[in-house]
Motif scaffolding. Structure first.
Motif, PDB file in Angstrom:
ATOM      1  N   LEU A  49      21.257-134.873 -88.484  1.00 37.39           N
ATOM      2  CA  LEU A  49      20.481-135.937 -88.435  1.00 37.39           C
ATOM      3  C   LEU A  49      21.220-136.801 -88.692  1.00 37.39           C
ATOM      4  O   LEU A  49      22.875-136.894 -88.420  1.00 37.39           O
ATOM      5  CB  LEU A  49      20.045-135.911 -89.645  1.00 37.39           C
ATOM      6  CG  LEU A  49      20.759-135.892 -91.181  1.00 37.39           C
ATOM      7  CD1 LEU A  49      19.982-137.119 -92.614  1.00 37.39           C
ATOM      8  CD2 LEU A  49      21.369-134.583 -92.183  1.00 37.39           C
ATOM      9  N   THR A  67      16.162-139.480 -88.847  1.00 37.29           N
ATOM     10  CA  THR A  67      15.942-138.634 -87.677  1.00 37.29           C
ATOM     11  C   THR A  67      16.476-137.374 -87.637  1.00 37.29           C
ATOM     12  O   THR A  67      17.708-136.789 -87.312  1.00 37.29           O
ATOM     13  CB  THR A  67      15.660-139.164 -85.954  1.00 37.29           C
ATOM     14  OG1 THR A  67      14.890-140.501 -86.126  1.00 37.29           O
ATOM     15  CG2 THR A  67      15.660-138.087 -85.435  1.00 37.29           C
ATOM     16  N   VAL A  68      15.414-136.298 -87.846  1.00 36.14           N
ATOM     17  CA  VAL A  68      16.179-134.895 -88.324  1.00 36.14           C
ATOM     18  C   VAL A  68      16.293-134.195 -87.086  1.00 36.14           C
ATOM     19  O   VAL A  68      15.063-133.238 -86.448  1.00 36.14           O
ATOM     20  CB  VAL A  68      15.355-134.386 -89.120  1.00 36.14           C
ATOM     21  CG1 VAL A  68      15.808-132.806 -89.560  1.00 36.14           C
ATOM     22  CG2 VAL A  68      15.967-135.164 -90.736  1.00 36.14           C
ATOM     23  N   ASP A  69      17.394-133.191 -86.958  1.00 38.44           N
ATOM     24  CA  ASP A  69      16.910-132.068 -85.475  1.00 38.44           C
ATOM     25  C   ASP A  69      16.266-130.985 -86.354  1.00 38.44           C
ATOM     26  O   ASP A  69      17.247-130.234 -86.997  1.00 38.44           O
ATOM     27  CB  ASP A  69      18.174-132.347 -85.021  1.00 38.44           C
ATOM     28  CG  ASP A  69      18.472-131.133 -83.987  1.00 38.44           C
ATOM     29  OD1 ASP A  69      17.650-130.619 -83.906  1.00 38.44           O
ATOM     30  OD2 ASP A  69      19.327-130.616 -82.969  1.00 38.44           O
ATOM     31  N   THR A  97      12.208-133.549 -82.654  1.00 39.14           N
ATOM     32  CA  THR A  97      12.640-134.234 -83.895  1.00 39.14           C
ATOM     33  C   THR A  97      11.447-134.739 -85.000  1.00 39.14           C
ATOM     34  O   THR A  97      10.230-134.173 -85.074  1.00 39.14           O
ATOM     35  CB  THR A  97      13.402-135.424 -83.564  1.00 39.14           C
ATOM     36  OG1 THR A  97      12.587-136.162 -83.636  1.00 39.14           O
ATOM     37  CG2 THR A  97      15.290-135.104 -82.919  1.00 39.14           C
ATOM     38  N   THR A  99      10.842-137.187 -88.094  1.00 36.18           N
ATOM     39  CA  THR A  99      11.026-139.285 -88.417  1.00 36.18           C
ATOM     40  C   THR A  99      10.738-139.432 -90.069  1.00 36.18           C
ATOM     41  O   THR A  99       9.347-138.431 -90.381  1.00 36.18           O
ATOM     42  CB  THR A  99      10.783-139.818 -87.525  1.00 36.18           C
ATOM     43  OG1 THR A  99      11.413-139.730 -85.933  1.00 36.18           O
ATOM     44  CG2 THR A  99      11.432-141.410 -88.343  1.00 36.18           C
TER      45      THR A  99
END
Length: 105
Positions: A49, A67-69, A97, A99
């Protein structure tokens, strides 16, 4: 945490100088718990992230965004993680992703 704004510390009660702060990914995490079949809890986290903290002059101005993968999900079970990444759940091919933007801190 690193401040990318060279602003002088103000006379506010906030513990950080105003500006944008990149959160250290080694000391930040996004974790979750979900119920499985109503009887068990599955815990997991997203390993990758990027997050930022904006500190204003007042506490009301503080904001957090991340923002998270989604492909980096880890529940401790590789088969389950692959299923969650698939098109019937997260569909990371179409939505790689997630958000997050706070509305208040």
């Amino acid at each position: 945490m690193t401040n990318d704004t060279a602003s002088a510390a103000s006379a506010t009660a906030l513990p950080l100088a105003p500006g944008n702060w990149a959160l250290d990914p080694f000391h930040s995490s996004v974790g979750f718990t979900v119920r499985h079949l109503g009887i068990a809890k599955v815990r997991g986290r997203f390993e990758r992230l990027e997050a930022e903290l904006f500190v204003g002059e007042r506490v009301e101005d503080v904001r957090v965004s991340a923002t998270v993968d989604l492909a980096s999900i880890d529940t401790g079970n590789a088969d389950r993680d692959a299923h969650v990444r698939a098109s019937d759940l997260l569909d990371v091919e179409k939505r790689p992703t997630m958000t997050y933007r706070s509305t208040r801190v």
